[in-house]
Design a protein around this motif. Sequence first.
Motif, PDB file in Angstrom:
ATOM      1  N   SER A  82     107.743  65.408 -81.141  1.00 33.28           N
ATOM      2  CA  SER A  82     105.817  64.903 -81.468  1.00 33.28           C
ATOM      3  C   SER A  82     105.258  65.675 -82.954  1.00 33.28           C
ATOM      4  O   SER A  82     104.508  65.423 -82.774  1.00 33.28           O
ATOM      5  CB  SER A  82     105.170  66.169 -80.272  1.00 33.28           C
ATOM      6  OG  SER A  82     106.169  66.002 -79.028  1.00 33.28           O
ATOM      7  N   MET A 126     100.763  59.722 -77.397  1.00 32.83           N
ATOM      8  CA  MET A 126     101.649  59.697 -79.290  1.00 32.83           C
ATOM      9  C   MET A 126     100.716  58.324 -79.889  1.00 32.83           C
ATOM     10  O   MET A 126     100.825  58.629 -80.829  1.00 32.83           O
ATOM     11  CB  MET A 126     102.645  59.427 -78.965  1.00 32.83           C
ATOM     12  CG  MET A 126     103.768  60.878 -78.216  1.00 32.83           C
ATOM     13  SD  MET A 126     105.461  60.211 -77.966  1.00 32.83           S
ATOM     14  CE  MET A 126     106.138  62.232 -77.519  1.00 32.83           C
ATOM     15  N   ASN A 133     100.302  66.545 -76.021  1.00 34.64           N
ATOM     16  CA  ASN A 133     100.609  66.009 -74.888  1.00 34.64           C
ATOM     17  C   ASN A 133      98.885  65.647 -74.173  1.00 34.64           C
ATOM     18  O   ASN A 133      98.853  66.279 -72.821  1.00 34.64           O
ATOM     19  CB  ASN A 133     101.845  66.364 -73.770  1.00 34.64           C
ATOM     20  CG  ASN A 133     103.249  66.230 -74.543  1.00 34.64           C
ATOM     21  OD1 ASN A 133     103.180  66.808 -75.439  1.00 34.64           O
ATOM     22  ND2 ASN A 133     104.280  65.786 -73.914  1.00 34.64           N
ATOM     23  N   THR A 177     102.853  71.600 -80.008  1.00 37.16           N
ATOM     24  CA  THR A 177     103.957  71.121 -79.573  1.00 37.16           C
ATOM     25  C   THR A 177     104.622  72.734 -79.108  1.00 37.16           C
ATOM     26  O   THR A 177     104.550  73.170 -79.306  1.00 37.16           O
ATOM     27  CB  THR A 177     104.460  70.132 -80.837  1.00 37.16           C
ATOM     28  OG1 THR A 177     105.371  71.504 -82.028  1.00 37.16           O
ATOM     29  CG2 THR A 177     103.723  68.855 -81.392  1.00 37.16           C
ATOM     30  N   HIS A 206     110.374  68.261 -66.724  1.00 35.10           N
ATOM     31  CA  HIS A 206     111.231  69.589 -67.589  1.00 35.10           C
ATOM     32  C   HIS A 206     110.782  70.350 -66.495  1.00 35.10           C
ATOM     33  O   HIS A 206     111.846  71.411 -66.460  1.00 35.10           O
ATOM     34  CB  HIS A 206     110.315  69.642 -68.602  1.00 35.10           C
ATOM     35  CG  HIS A 206     110.590  69.449 -69.971  1.00 35.10           C
ATOM     36  ND1 HIS A 206     110.255  68.040 -70.640  1.00 35.10           N
ATOM     37  CD2 HIS A 206     111.559  69.371 -70.574  1.00 35.10           C
ATOM     38  CE1 HIS A 206     111.192  67.261 -71.773  1.00 35.10           C
ATOM     39  NE2 HIS A 206     111.881  68.550 -71.331  1.00 35.10           N
ATOM     40  N   GLU A 263     109.015  73.580 -71.972  1.00 31.79           N
ATOM     41  CA  GLU A 263     108.982  73.124 -71.078  1.00 31.79           C
ATOM     42  C   GLU A 263     109.113  73.028 -69.438  1.00 31.79           C
ATOM     43  O   GLU A 263     108.994  72.638 -68.359  1.00 31.79           O
ATOM     44  CB  GLU A 263     108.641  71.705 -70.523  1.00 31.79           C
ATOM     45  CG  GLU A 263     107.122  71.291 -71.736  1.00 31.79           C
ATOM     46  CD  GLU A 263     107.170  69.461 -72.042  1.00 31.79           C
ATOM     47  OE1 GLU A 263     107.674  68.504 -71.066  1.00 31.79           O
ATOM     48  OE2 GLU A 263     106.814  69.262 -73.136  1.00 31.79           O
ATOM     49  N   THR A 318     112.475  69.367 -79.664  1.00 31.32           N
ATOM     50  CA  THR A 318     113.581  68.406 -79.266  1.00 31.32           C
ATOM     51  C   THR A 318     114.014  68.005 -81.233  1.00 31.32           C
ATOM     52  O   THR A 318     115.263  68.349 -81.073  1.00 31.32           O
ATOM     53  CB  THR A 318     113.097  67.580 -78.804  1.00 31.32           C
ATOM     54  OG1 THR A 318     111.795  66.723 -80.039  1.00 31.32           O
ATOM     55  CG2 THR A 318     113.053  66.823 -77.164  1.00 31.32           C
ATOM     56  N   MET A 337     109.058  57.313 -71.197  1.00 34.23           N
ATOM     57  CA  MET A 337     109.779  56.809 -72.270  1.00 34.23           C
ATOM     58  C   MET A 337     111.074  55.860 -72.148  1.00 34.23           C
ATOM     59  O   MET A 337     110.874  55.272 -72.367  1.00 34.23           O
ATOM     60  CB  MET A 337     110.544  58.734 -72.311  1.00 34.23           C
ATOM     61  CG  MET A 337     109.898  59.220 -73.307  1.00 34.23           C
ATOM     62  SD  MET A 337     109.587  59.371 -74.792  1.00 34.23           S
ATOM     63  CE  MET A 337     108.120  60.645 -74.901  1.00 34.23           C
TER      64      MET A 337
HETATM   65  P1  13P Z   1     108.959  67.646 -78.066  1.00 33.63           P
HETATM   66  O1  13P Z   1     109.203  66.222 -78.932  1.00 33.63           O
HETATM   67  O2  13P Z   1     107.750  67.414 -79.290  1.00 33.63           O
HETATM   68  O3  13P Z   1     109.383  68.827 -78.448  1.00 33.63           O
HETATM   69  O4  13P Z   1     108.667  67.539 -76.707  1.00 33.63           O
HETATM   70  C1  13P Z   1     108.948  66.682 -75.462  1.00 33.63           C
HETATM   71  C2  13P Z   1     107.803  66.339 -74.886  1.00 33.63           C
HETATM   72  O5  13P Z   1     108.674  66.722 -73.925  1.00 33.63           O
HETATM   73  C3  13P Z   1     107.556  65.297 -75.343  1.00 33.63           C
HETATM   74  O6  13P Z   1     106.924  64.577 -74.756  1.00 33.63           O
END
Ligand code: 13P
Length: 344
Positions: free
Chosen positions: A58, A81, A131, A145, A196, A221, A247, A304
């Motif tokens: 993010s 996003m 988010n 983030t 998560h 998360e 991530t 996603m």
């Molecule tokens: P990141 O990619 O910022 O770690 O966020 C994870 C996420 O759940 C995005 O929806």
Amino acid sequence: MNLPMAPIRPGAAGLSPGEIAEMTDEVRALAAERNAVILAHNYQVPEIQDVADYVGDSLGLSRKAAAAEGETIVFCGVHFMAETASILCPEKTVLIPDLDAGCSLAASIDAEQLADWRTTYPEGVVVMYVNTTAEVKALTDYCCTSANAVEVVRHIYETHGPDTEILFGPDMWLGAYVEKELGRPMHVWDGECHVHAGIRPSDIEATRAAHPGADFLIHPECGCTTAVMEYVAAGDISAEGVHMLSTGGMLKYAQHAEEEIEHGHPKHSQVVVATEIGMLYPLQMAAPDVEFIPANAEASCQYMKMITLPKLRDSLRDMKFEVRVPEEIAVRARVPIDRMVALG
Ligand code: 13P
Ligand code: SF4
């Protein structure tokens, strides 16, 4: 609390390798014609990651959106996003291939709820995860983030004073992680990401038992974060082998692990990954010699996965679906995002 679950829809899995190759060429040609940049989140399906100009977390995606050249940004990710990209680049056309690609975490707080919460703690500084909707960001002091939540909150204590009341939301697991890292309580909203939150301590127990000695990459998360921090504190798991990462941080870990293998110093041959399973693809691409094991193989974000190659092609061809945040909201929402991006 009841969380909205996305309906399970088929992804692009039905496409043959030949169709994927053909559509990839079509997408690249359309992107050139439209002077468009394709941004994709790490959880996107592989063929979307492969065709994108940039794949990231993010924070990285917000940075890329802010610096993007070209007239159009196509966001292969979820709605908030694309909104963030529109807030940062009001002069550009921002497209999302499916408007229904939402986020259960972003849906766990709305502007009215945040306004009420602020009234309860009028002196409080509001920190919201990216988010969230643009309307929520417009009532926020700082965004963060998973890559920088600890840094953002630490910065607030340093600049506003150590007794500052912080209203942190909407993710309670990330909030608990930040509290633990900084050793200070905050007011934490009780929202969560259904994907998560579903990665439970029992998943960690099972993967630990099946892969003793493996390293752990855990997205903050996850519903297992508190338990894992407790295992580490109790000495049940070595702190060295546990990495709480966004991530993007996971990807850096993988690149480093592969370099160690190439230099003949392999340390991590098995790694348990606690996050959405789309992440396994970029990890495996970055470190083909490491075995990445999902902590919970069911942890798939159907939002996603709504973004598919045919929808991306249609999006570029028909210039749909535009996400534009009204300027009166964008002007306020830009402040917490800019503060976050400036902090790094
Ligand atoms: P990141 O990619 O910022 O770690 O966020 C994870 C996420 O759940 C995005 O929806
Ligand atoms: Fe939202 Fe969770 Fe999906 Fe990320 S994985 S987009 S936080 S529902």
